[in-house]
Structure formats: C-alpha cells, structure tokens
Design an enzyme around this catalytic site. Structure first.
Site, short mmCIF file in Angstrom:
data_model
loop_
_atom_site.label_atom_id
_atom_site.label_comp_id
_atom_site.label_asym_id
_atom_site.label_seq_id
_atom_site.Cartn_x
_atom_site.Cartn_y
_atom_site.Cartn_z
N CYS A 33 -19.20 10.51 -13.04
CA CYS A 33 -19.11 9.83 -14.16
C CYS A 33 -20.44 9.16 -14.66
O CYS A 33 -21.52 9.44 -13.87
CB CYS A 33 -18.12 8.59 -14.03
N GLY A 59 -19.78 13.45 -17.39
CA GLY A 59 -18.08 13.69 -17.20
C GLY A 59 -17.49 13.73 -18.52
O GLY A 59 -17.77 13.61 -19.65
N ASN A 133 -19.96 4.41 -11.39
CA ASN A 133 -20.37 5.71 -11.00
C ASN A 133 -20.46 5.82 -9.47
O ASN A 133 -21.25 4.87 -8.92
CB ASN A 133 -21.51 6.02 -11.66
N GLY A 134 -19.79 6.68 -8.83
CA GLY A 134 -19.95 6.85 -7.27
C GLY A 134 -18.62 6.88 -6.67
O GLY A 134 -17.50 7.26 -7.14
N TYR A 273 -29.82 19.12 -9.95
CA TYR A 273 -28.56 19.68 -10.71
C TYR A 273 -27.95 18.81 -11.70
O TYR A 273 -27.63 19.02 -13.07
CB TYR A 273 -27.64 19.88 -9.83
#
Length: 500
Positions: A33, A59, A133-134, A273
C-alpha cells in the site's frame, strides 16, 4: 517515466470478480500500500485524492480517504482504483482542512472493503483514522491479547490491531497513546494517523518502509514517496527518520524519537522494483539507482547481444543503464497493453497464455533475427520470465540472455511485501543454472548482494553494516518473527491474516 501504475503484475482492479488471479500476476512481488496525509489545507481531501493517484502503483485494489472537520470525521473507501472510488463528487463530500489517504494491494482472496483503509475509530476520547504501509510480525499475538481483553475486530487487517492498541491505551494524550502503541508493535510500518486536532506520522525503528515529509505553502504533508509531492505541488522537506514520530497541528511540525535506533534497514526492493522512478527515497533517486544497477550488470555479467530490452515498466531504467555501459543499443522490444483489466485463471492453458499475450507483446520488427539481452528486476516463481522469453523467441529472437538487476529472490518477506513461501520461490529451491533451464533462456545472471550494495555506494568493509534489509536475498531478517515462528511450531491460531 516508467510508472508502476501500469505494471504487468499490478494490474487494474476495475471489474475484479471472484476467482484466482492469473499466474502472471502471481509471479511478481506485490507492494501492499501507499499512504498520504495533510494538515491545515483548505483543499485537504482534494490534494489527498491527487496524491493517491500518484501513489496508485503501490496499491490498485482499494482506496480510501478520511477527513476531519468541526462536524466530525468523514470517510469514504471502497474497492477499486482511486479514480473509480472517488467518482461523482465523493471528494467534495470529505470536508475539513486535514485528511489521510490510502491505496491498497491485498493478499489474494482477502480484497474486501472491511480491509480497505484508512481504518476509522470513534471513542469517547477522540476520532482516529489510520493508514498503514507495512506488516507487523507480532500482529497475531497482539490480536489474541486484545480479543482476550474484550476487543472486537471487524477486519483481518493488522492495521486494526494498531487502532485497538491506541484506543485502549491508558494514556490520555494522543501522542502518548500512539507512542505507547507503536512501542508494542514489531515489523515494518509507515503510519499516518488523523485525529481531531492533528496529523501524526510514524516510521518503524528500522526504516523498513519509506515515509517522507513535504510542505504545501504553510501546510505540511507526509507520503510514502516523493512522487506524490510533485503531483500536489508540495516541496520535499526530508525523509521521516527511523524511530521518529511527527506531530503536525496548528502550531506546525514537531518531532519525537520514540525508539532507540541502532541500525537502519531500509528495504532495497523499494529502489529495485516498487517505487516510481521519479521518487527519491532516503537520499537515492530511484531512476538513477536502477540505471547504476543496470550498468553493474553490464560490467560484471555481460552477454553477447545485438539489442538490450527491458521488461516494462520497472526494468526500463536498468536496461538503459546496461545499454549505456555495454554499448549495445537499447530498444523497445516489449510493449505492454496499459488498459487491460485483471485476468483470472481460465479452464485451459491455451486461454491462460492468451491472457498473458494480452498484457505484453514483443515487437517483431525489433527482435526478429537478433540476439536479445533481456533485463528484468527480479524472478519470483519463474513463470513470467519463461513466458517473456518465449514471446521473444516466437517473435524471431535467435538468442535470449536474461540479466536480473537484483540478487536471487530466495526468501519470503515479512515486512509488507506479498511474496510466496520459500518453497514457491524458484531461487529458493533451484540453482541459477537450473533456473536458466526452467525459464528457457540461453543464459542467466543476477547481481550479487555485494554488487547491489555497490550500486548504493557501499563497498569493502562498509558491506558489513549497510543500512538496508536484504532478507529476501540473504535470509538475514532484521527482527524476530514471532508470528512466523509460532506458525512453524504449530502453535499459531488458525485463520487468514492479511499483510497491509
């Protein structure tokens, strides 16, 4: 610009139906996300909307925005892309001068609106909206503890664990309550927390997940990547430091250190990436770093080829770096359909392969009769690489030499990347020569971990203390893994738990 928005593995969530995702999507790591928050701006929800558009690559299955005004907290979230979720005046309904937003990519089968964020909580003390996020490595243990103390959960998200920890804290002051909560969670996290009178941002003590601070006029904002700032006209101020908590209110920005940081361990896959090429993370521009990695491939792992091509979109920067250093011409030998919707496994292999070809095509006039050096950023299961190699051969390539701008991906991530178990990772069970045969390339080479770190400017004795997490390559995880260890010991609770 090679936006991850249209990457082959993070396909459009528009029209998602029940069923299993195709092998094409399953063969790439997926970032979970992106977050954004702003305080003290009259167009807070609108700017958050545009920031989420810029973060869409992080996301594509759900999106949400929460705002706060004198009349209370307002929220809207749903499954789908940002532009679809907030169509027909939805943004205008989110009143107030502070907002928090989230885009989400879920684990397959758990893409439900209950898991969409921000998660909102109302207690007798305050309103909260939390975007995360995580992934927490002790979320299951905390969830069990909270349930035993009376907490009722509405989702399978570990973000809701954080919300309950804050809501149940004995601390009266919100900053103390957040500090109390984040000192109890473990893993990778970048949090944006909207309250009645402030915006709070928190980055985990290892700096595993990125988080940056910007400024729009007199208003401060935070985001997962700097590309969001460019979209809303914000000026980059700095990265949030590992173990730092920021409080943004009417008095401005205040910083608090909530943890003793001994060694930073930023995720290298953000640079390899996930992040957009135009983002800057912890002092490195993503595009420039990827070009250096491509150049290192050319120096250390050359191949005899007539042209160099990159797999769209995340590998174009590395391919251009390889071409510049090697002197082999760079060509656009692969073209991606930017408007294809999600495909699902069909009854036959023939139909599945047709779905793959709808996403990516080789340019026959470019590759026909030529030796191709194909640059990609990673190999996870190997199925995507094999199909791309076959596409090039079908288009007339006489040879395909595959070069990967990262080390072999051998171990699953526990900090916010949705990757397979080790036994499903081809590099976890095969040698490089065996992978080469599996993907049917003429040759295959990866960067080593040492070469990857050289791309960041670390060499020699410095390699023993680099500020990065390379666990997916080395298996050297920077934290304990309580939930994973419980699963391996057979003591974990049953049920699905979603990484966000």
């Amino acid at each position: 610009m090679e936006s991850r928005l249209d990457s082959m593995e993070q396909v459009c969530a528009r029209g998602v139906a029940e069923g299993e995702a195709s092998e094409w999507e399953a063969d790439r790591p997926k970032e979970e996300c992106g977050v954004f928050g702003i305080f003290g701006h009259l167009r807070a929800a609108e700017l958050t909307y545009y920031a989420l558009i810029a973060l869409q690559h992080r996301g594509q299955e759900a999106a949400g925005i929460a705002s706060i005004s004198e009349t209370g907290m307002h929220s809207h979230k749903a499954l789908g892309l940002v532009a679809d979720v907030f169509s027909r005046g939805r943004v205008e309904e989110l009143m107030g001068s502070a907002a928090a937003g989230h885009v989400r990519y879920s684990t397959a089968g758990e893409n439900t609106v209950q898991n969409a964020q921000p998660i909102t909580v109302s207690t007798h003390r305050r309103h909260l909206a939390i975007a995360h996020n995580g992934n927490l490595v002790n979320a299951r243990r905390l969830r069990i503890m909270l349930e035993e103390r009376g907490s009722l959960f509405q989702s399978t998200s570990d973000t809701e664990v954080i919300a309950h920890l804050i809501a149940k804290s004995a601390e009266q002051d919100i900053l103390d309550a957040v500090r109390d909560a984040v000192t109890r969670i473990q893993g990778g996290f970048a949090l944006v927390i909207l309250t009645d009178d402030r915006l709070i941002a928190v980055r985990d003590p290892l700096g595993l997940r990125p988080l940056v601070v910007g400024r729009v006029g007199e208003s401060y904002c935070v985001a997962s990547e700097t590309c969001a700032f460019e979209t809303v006209g914000a000026q980059f101020v700095r990265d949030v430091r590992p173990g730092e908590m920021l409080s943004i209110d009417r008095d401005g920005l205040a910083s608090y250190a909530y943890a003793n940081v001994q060694r930073k361990r930023m995720c290298t896959f953000e640079h390899i990436y996930f992040a957009r090429p135009d983002s800057d993370i912890d002092g490195w521009n993503v595009h420039s770093l990827r070009k250096r990695l491509g150049a290192l491939l050319a120096e250390n792992h050359p191949a005899l080829g007539d042209i160099v091509i990159g797999v769209p979109d995340s590998s174009i920067s590395a391919a251009s770096g390889y071409a510049e250093r090697s002197g082999v011409p760079f060509e656009m030998g692969l073209v991606k359909n930017k408007y294809i919707a999600r495909t699902f496994i069909q009854p036959s292999q023939e139909l599945r392969d047709s779905g793959v070809r709808m996403k990516l095509n080789a340019v026959r006039s470019v590759v026909d009769g030529r030796r191709v050096v194909l640059i990609d950023d990673s190999i996870v299961r190997g199925t995507t690489s094999r199909r791309i190699v076959q596409l090039l051969r079908d288009a007339g390539a006489t040879e395909v030499h595959l070069r990967i701008s990262s080390p072999p991906y051998r171990n699953p991530c526990h900090y916010g990347i949705d990757t397979a178990s080790k036994k499903q990772l081809i590099a976890g069970t095969h040698t490089i020569d065996e992978i080469c045969r599996e993907v049917e390339a003429d040759s295959l080479e990866f960067l080593t971990v040492e070469e990857l770190m050289q791309g960041f400017g670390y060499d020699g004795p410095e390699l023993d203390a680099v500020p990065f997490c390379n666990a997916c390559f080395t298996g050297d995880y920077p934290t304990l893994l309580p939930d994973a260890e419980a699963d391996r010991a057979g003591t974990g609770e049953t049920g699905t738990f979603v990484s966000l």
